[in-house]
Design an enzyme around this catalytic site. Structure first.
Site, PDB file in Angstrom:
ATOM      1  N   ASP A  57     -25.274 -25.738  18.863  1.00 18.26           N
ATOM      2  CA  ASP A  57     -24.754 -26.967  19.470  1.00 18.26           C
ATOM      3  C   ASP A  57     -25.086 -26.949  20.967  1.00 18.26           C
ATOM      4  O   ASP A  57     -25.229 -25.878  21.557  1.00 18.26           O
ATOM      5  CB  ASP A  57     -23.223 -26.989  19.279  1.00 18.26           C
ATOM      6  CG  ASP A  57     -22.669 -28.407  19.329  1.00 18.26           C
ATOM      7  OD1 ASP A  57     -23.462 -29.353  19.470  1.00 18.26           O
ATOM      8  OD2 ASP A  57     -21.439 -28.554  19.229  1.00 18.26           O
ATOM      9  N   THR A 100     -26.604 -33.835  22.971  1.00 11.02           N
ATOM     10  CA  THR A 100     -26.232 -35.204  23.326  1.00 11.02           C
ATOM     11  C   THR A 100     -27.301 -35.769  24.264  1.00 11.02           C
ATOM     12  O   THR A 100     -27.285 -36.942  24.580  1.00 11.02           O
ATOM     13  CB  THR A 100     -24.878 -35.209  24.056  1.00 11.02           C
ATOM     14  OG1 THR A 100     -24.904 -34.177  25.060  1.00 11.02           O
ATOM     15  CG2 THR A 100     -23.740 -34.928  23.103  1.00 11.02           C
ATOM     16  N   LYS A 120     -22.997 -34.479  14.003  1.00 12.56           N
ATOM     17  CA  LYS A 120     -24.078 -33.495  14.074  1.00 12.56           C
ATOM     18  C   LYS A 120     -23.646 -32.152  13.445  1.00 12.56           C
ATOM     19  O   LYS A 120     -24.390 -31.578  12.663  1.00 12.56           O
ATOM     20  CB  LYS A 120     -24.504 -33.284  15.542  1.00 12.56           C
ATOM     21  CG  LYS A 120     -25.035 -34.573  16.171  1.00 12.56           C
ATOM     22  CD  LYS A 120     -25.523 -34.365  17.587  1.00 12.56           C
ATOM     23  CE  LYS A 120     -24.434 -34.008  18.559  1.00 12.56           C
ATOM     24  NZ  LYS A 120     -23.384 -35.045  18.708  1.00 12.56           N
ATOM     25  N   THR A 121     -22.432 -31.705  13.777  1.00 16.82           N
ATOM     26  CA  THR A 121     -21.943 -30.457  13.179  1.00 16.82           C
ATOM     27  C   THR A 121     -21.827 -30.619  11.667  1.00 16.82           C
ATOM     28  O   THR A 121     -22.219 -29.744  10.892  1.00 16.82           O
ATOM     29  CB  THR A 121     -20.556 -30.088  13.765  1.00 16.82           C
ATOM     30  OG1 THR A 121     -20.661 -30.101  15.190  1.00 16.82           O
ATOM     31  CG2 THR A 121     -20.087 -28.738  13.303  1.00 16.82           C
ATOM     32  N   ARG A 166     -15.397 -39.641  14.653  1.00 16.44           N
ATOM     33  CA  ARG A 166     -14.302 -38.780  15.135  1.00 16.44           C
ATOM     34  C   ARG A 166     -13.152 -39.637  15.670  1.00 16.44           C
ATOM     35  O   ARG A 166     -11.988 -39.348  15.406  1.00 16.44           O
ATOM     36  CB  ARG A 166     -14.799 -37.825  16.221  1.00 16.44           C
ATOM     37  CG  ARG A 166     -13.654 -37.084  16.912  1.00 16.44           C
ATOM     38  CD  ARG A 166     -14.130 -36.034  17.881  1.00 16.44           C
ATOM     39  NE  ARG A 166     -14.760 -34.929  17.195  1.00 16.44           N
ATOM     40  CZ  ARG A 166     -15.875 -34.335  17.595  1.00 16.44           C
ATOM     41  NH1 ARG A 166     -16.480 -34.756  18.686  1.00 16.44           N
ATOM     42  NH2 ARG A 166     -16.383 -33.337  16.911  1.00 16.44           N
TER      43      ARG A 166
HETATM   44  N1  LIG Z   1     -21.210 -39.854   8.499  1.00 11.24           N
HETATM   45  C1  LIG Z   1     -19.948 -39.427   8.422  1.00 11.24           C
HETATM   46  N2  LIG Z   1     -19.217 -39.677   7.343  1.00 11.24           N
HETATM   47  C2  LIG Z   1     -17.924 -39.264   7.284  1.00 11.24           C
HETATM   48  N3  LIG Z   1     -17.301 -38.576   8.260  1.00 11.24           N
HETATM   49  C3  LIG Z   1     -18.005 -38.284   9.356  1.00 11.24           C
HETATM   50  C4  LIG Z   1     -19.362 -38.680   9.494  1.00 11.24           C
HETATM   51  N4  LIG Z   1     -19.820 -38.254  10.675  1.00 11.24           N
HETATM   52  C5  LIG Z   1     -18.802 -37.620  11.264  1.00 11.24           C
HETATM   53  N5  LIG Z   1     -17.705 -37.630  10.475  1.00 11.24           N
HETATM   54  C6  LIG Z   1     -16.399 -37.041  10.813  1.00 11.24           C
HETATM   55  O1  LIG Z   1     -16.223 -37.101  12.213  1.00 11.24           O
HETATM   56  C7  LIG Z   1     -15.745 -35.864  12.712  1.00 11.24           C
HETATM   57  C8  LIG Z   1     -16.650 -35.401  13.822  1.00 11.24           C
HETATM   58  O2  LIG Z   1     -17.921 -35.050  13.312  1.00 11.24           O
HETATM   59  P1  LIG Z   1     -18.782 -33.832  13.910  1.00 11.24           P
HETATM   60  O3  LIG Z   1     -17.889 -32.724  14.361  1.00 11.24           O
HETATM   61  O4  LIG Z   1     -19.814 -33.503  12.913  1.00 11.24           O
HETATM   62  O5  LIG Z   1     -19.443 -34.537  15.172  1.00 11.24           O
HETATM   63  P2  LIG Z   1     -20.470 -33.942  16.223  1.00 11.24           P
HETATM   64  O6  LIG Z   1     -21.539 -34.955  16.404  1.00 11.24           O
HETATM   65  O7  LIG Z   1     -20.907 -32.574  15.821  1.00 11.24           O
HETATM   66  O8  LIG Z   1     -19.616 -33.840  17.537  1.00 11.24           O
HETATM   67  P3  LIG Z   1     -19.833 -32.848  18.799  1.00 11.24           P
HETATM   68  O9  LIG Z   1     -21.084 -33.320  19.466  1.00 11.24           O
HETATM   69  O10 LIG Z   1     -18.593 -33.087  19.647  1.00 11.24           O
HETATM   70  O11 LIG Z   1     -19.908 -31.457  18.274  1.00 11.24           O
HETATM   71  C9  LIG Z   1     -15.656 -34.925  11.514  1.00 11.24           C
HETATM   72  O12 LIG Z   1     -14.311 -34.813  11.121  1.00 11.24           O
HETATM   73  C10 LIG Z   1     -16.390 -35.590  10.406  1.00 11.24           C
HETATM   74  O13 LIG Z   1     -15.656 -35.464   9.222  1.00 11.24           O
END
Ligand SMILES: Nc1ncnc2c1ncn2[C@@H]1O[C@H](COP(=O)(O)OP(=O)(O)OP(=O)(O)O)[C@@H](O)[C@H]1O
Length: 359
Positions: free
Chosen positions: A123, A172, A78-79, A231
């Site tokens: 977030d 989430t 998401k980030t 992740r």
């Molecule tokens: N579709 C994707 N392709 C490649 N790498 C990804 C992808 N999605 C996530 N990642 C990798 O996974 C890691 C976590 O992603 P991210 O921080 O965006 O998750 P998030 O959903 O925002 O988590 P949170 O809810 O804990 O903030 C990052 O290092 C990112 O590079």
């Protein structure tokens, strides 16, 4: 980019190799591994296609993109997507989170300092305070906020015009958002867990960026243990890289990946020590259940909340454990996964299944 706070993990799994919240090491390397464009973002085809249309159309009109809501488990990207939205719109991004905005004034300060077209990533938007949430309604719809000056009967509302901006909210728990907030997003994307083949692509991409050599079977082995979460895939890759460097010649093969993750007690299906302890207690001590959560927690020597919130969601998702009105019940897949045979009396394996799993 502008960070406004320290984002809090959405769950308490920090410290677990298969925990989905980011730990300190993750945060340090994630910036380097994040895809920078929609084209680089692996998987989530439907979300990508829809978002691509939203952003292209806004660009063609020379307008600011609609507000976007991203929902899904931690670590699914998401980030990353919020940063991609900003990059695709060639706009700056400001990052903050619901828990960091306790007062409406905190939000007003952020909103009033946004530049035209800026992306505001919020977030854990479901954890914002109620007054801030109400201020956000007006900001999203009319690009205006009322700043209250003074207290009591003498208080006055001073309207403040805001430049058009794009709010990207992440949660989430989409179900926890009040409908008036949900309705103000022009586009809502629900992010799913990733298929193993998609995680393999994430792993190959990260391996390239980290200068790690990995073969197809090695990537598949890590992907299968990554619980559908990029992740976790990236974190497991780093641990396997250490093992390959110290114990082998650096090349990650299927054997090396399996041996490395064996050392870290992450099994072929992505269960760790805690997950297996819960399953083992359920099967070996209680014959597969049903057993109450409190009893099960005492049996594994963990807090009730830890079992319920940390171990169970993944076990349920994997179809290894069911929550029934009579207590926790192992499924036939759980017996198979631990290499045990279900007792004759176990309803999960035969026609009694309806009994145990019925509502
Ligand atoms: N579709 C994707 N392709 C490649 N790498 C990804 C992808 N999605 C996530 N990642 C990798 O996974 C890691 C976590 O992603 P991210 O921080 O965006 O998750 P998030 O959903 O925002 O988590 P949170 O809810 O804990 O903030 C990052 O290092 C990112 O590079």
């Amino acid at each position: 980019m502008n960070w406004d706070d320290t984002a809090q993990p959405a769950d308490d799994t920090t410290g677990r190799l298969v925990g989905s919240a980011a730990d300190g090491e993750d945060q340090a390397v994630e910036a380097a591994l994040r895809p920078k464009s929609l084209a680089e973002f692996v998987g989530q085809e439907r979300v990508r296609e829809q978002l691509d249309l939203v952003l292209r159309a806004a660009r063609q009109r020379g307008a600011t993109a609609d507000h976007v809501l991203l929902s899904g488990a931690p670590g699914l990207g998401k980030t990353t997507l919020s940063m991609i939205i900003a990059a695709e719109m060639e706009a700056p991004i400001r990052i903050t989170s619901g828990p960091a905005i306790q007062h409406a004034g905190d939000l007003a300060a952020i909103l009033s300092s946004l530049q035209e077209g800026e992306v505001l990533f919020l977030d854990e938007i479901h954890r914002m305070s109620r007054p801030a949430e109400e201020m956000l309604y007006m900001a999203m719809e009319d690009f205006r906020v009322d700043v209250i000056v003074g207290k009591g009967p003498g208080a006055t509302a001073i309207p403040l015009e805001l430049p058009p901006f794009t709010l990207v909210g992440a949660t989430t728990r989409a179900g926890l958002l009040p409908p008036p907030l949900r309705d103000r997003f022009g586009f809502t994307a629900h992010m799913e867990f990733y298929e193993p083949a998609e995680l393999e692509r994430v792993i190959h991409r990260s391996a390239d960026l980290l200068d790690v050599t990995i073969d197809t079977a090695g990537a598949a082995e890590i992907a299968g243990r990554s619980r559908g979460t990029p992740r976790i895939a990236n974190r497991l890759l780093r641990r396997v890289r250490d093992y390959a460097q110290v114990k082998a010649d650096g090349l990650i093969t299927q054997e090396i990946a399996a041996a490395a993750l064996g050392v870290y007690e992450v099994d072929a299906r992505g269960l760790d020590r805690l997950d297996r302890a819960v399953l083992e207690a359920l099967l070996k001590l209680f014959g597969g259940g049903p057993v109450g959560l409190s009893t099960l927690s005492v049996a594994v020597g963990e807090e009730r909340e830890t079992v319920e919130e940390v171990a169970e969601p993944f076990l349920v998702r994997e179809g290894l454990l069911a929550r029934t009105p009579r207590g926790r019940v192992a499924t036939p897949a759980a017996w198979a996964h631990l290499g045990l045979t279900a007792p004759q009396s176990f309803g999960g394996g035969g026609s009694g299944q309806g009994d145990l799993f019925g509502a």
